[in-house]
Design a protein around this motif. Structure first.
Motif: not given
Ligand code: ARG
Length: 282
Positions: A57, A114-115, A117, A122, A161, A165, A208
């Motif tokens: 997403d 998944a981008g 962090t 974690r 979300q 983070i 982000e």
């Molecule tokens: N970088 C943020 C985290 O690690 C948001 C990552 C959301 N990634 C996604 N695929 N929706 O919490």
């Protein structure tokens, strides 16, 4: 609005083909030392498969290409490149972001891109690669809102979300009494945040920068402003604790930085204007 709480799409990549062509005798895989997380491959499969879990997403990191129904993006290209270099086939499964670390713990995936962090929290439950891309937090809101910091949201509803983070940052702002009367609305997917801003269910969402840019480009009724944040940032690959893959993945990530491949992918996914890849800075 009720959404499917879980969706899973699995696709295999085709990186296997070119590798196989260069393997002698088609015995690839059989002489490879036992590889963590390799799936019960069918006897015909020549390459071991690694399962990558993601939350699709998050364009341009990962999203479903509506034309092909494939999951595509920056993370996907990096994963395929690494897979090809290390001799694995990569299979991608999408699920909700907040369950990704559990998927690693339950060995339902060999790695997560998944981008994501690498936070201290974690790191208690997963190992991380080095950071391959950085990001900044922004506030996405209706055009003209002009929110430039969390303090501008006193008495407002702020979407985040679930499991991100950004959720942590919002909770911390409340705990520290940084913003008066802030109401936090955690939602499962980024699209829900965008939709909720448009309908007025929430006033803003923390998203982000590069992702915010994509969504505000296609939703011209929305705007975004980068906000100051002091928490961790950047994306890294997550693995089950103790996974021996971390070293190999890090080696290829370093190679990609050195040989310009990373720069090329950054241009491809984050800088649509740059049609021709610029020479990488030495
Ligand atoms: N970088 C943020 C985290 O690690 C948001 C990552 C959301 N990634 C996604 N695929 N929706 O919490």
């Amino acid at each position: 609005m009720k959404r499917r709480s879980f969706f899973a799409i699995a696709f295999s990549t085709t990186v296997a083909t070119s590798l196989l062509a260069s393997c002698s005798g088609g015995q690839a895989g059989s002489d490879t030392a036992s590889t963590p997380g390799a799936t019960e491959a069918s006897p015909a499969a020549e390459l071991k498969t690694l399962i990558m879990a993601t939350s699709a997403d998050y364009p341009p990191y990962e999203s479903v290409d509506t034309a092909t129904s494939q999951i595509v993006g920056f993370d996907v290209d990096i994963a395929n490149y690494i897979g090809e270099k290390l001799g694995y086939k990569v299979e991608i499964k999408s699920q909700n972001f907040d369950g990704l670390i559990s998927a690693l713990q339950a060995k339902r995936a060999d790695f997560v891109m998944a981008g994501m962090t690498p936070t201290e929290e974690r790191q208690k439950n997963a190992d991380f690669s080095l950071i391959y891309y950085d990001a900044k937090n922004t506030l996405v809101a209706k055009q003209g809102s002009n929110y430039t910091k969390l303090e501008d949201l006193a008495g407002k509803k702020l979407g985040v979300q679930l499991g991100s983070i950004q959720e942590g940052e919002a909770n911390k702002a409340v705990k520290d009494n940084k913003v008066a009367d802030l109401q936090i609305v955690p939602l499962t997917q980024i699209q829900e945040l965008i939709q909720s801003i448009k309908t007025g269910r929430i006033d803003a969402a923390i998203i982000e920068d590069t992702v915010a840019k994509g969504y505000t480009d296609t939703n011209t009724d929305l705007e975004f402003n980068v906000i100051p944040s002091d928490g961790p940032s950047g994306s890294a690959i997550a693995f089950p604790k103790g996974s021996p893959l971390v070293t190999d993945f890090n080696r290829v990530l370093e190679e990609m930085k050195a040989n310009g491949e990373m720069e090329k992918l950054v241009k491809k996914w984050f800088d649509a204007q740059a049609a021709t890849p610029a020479p990488s800075p030495s």
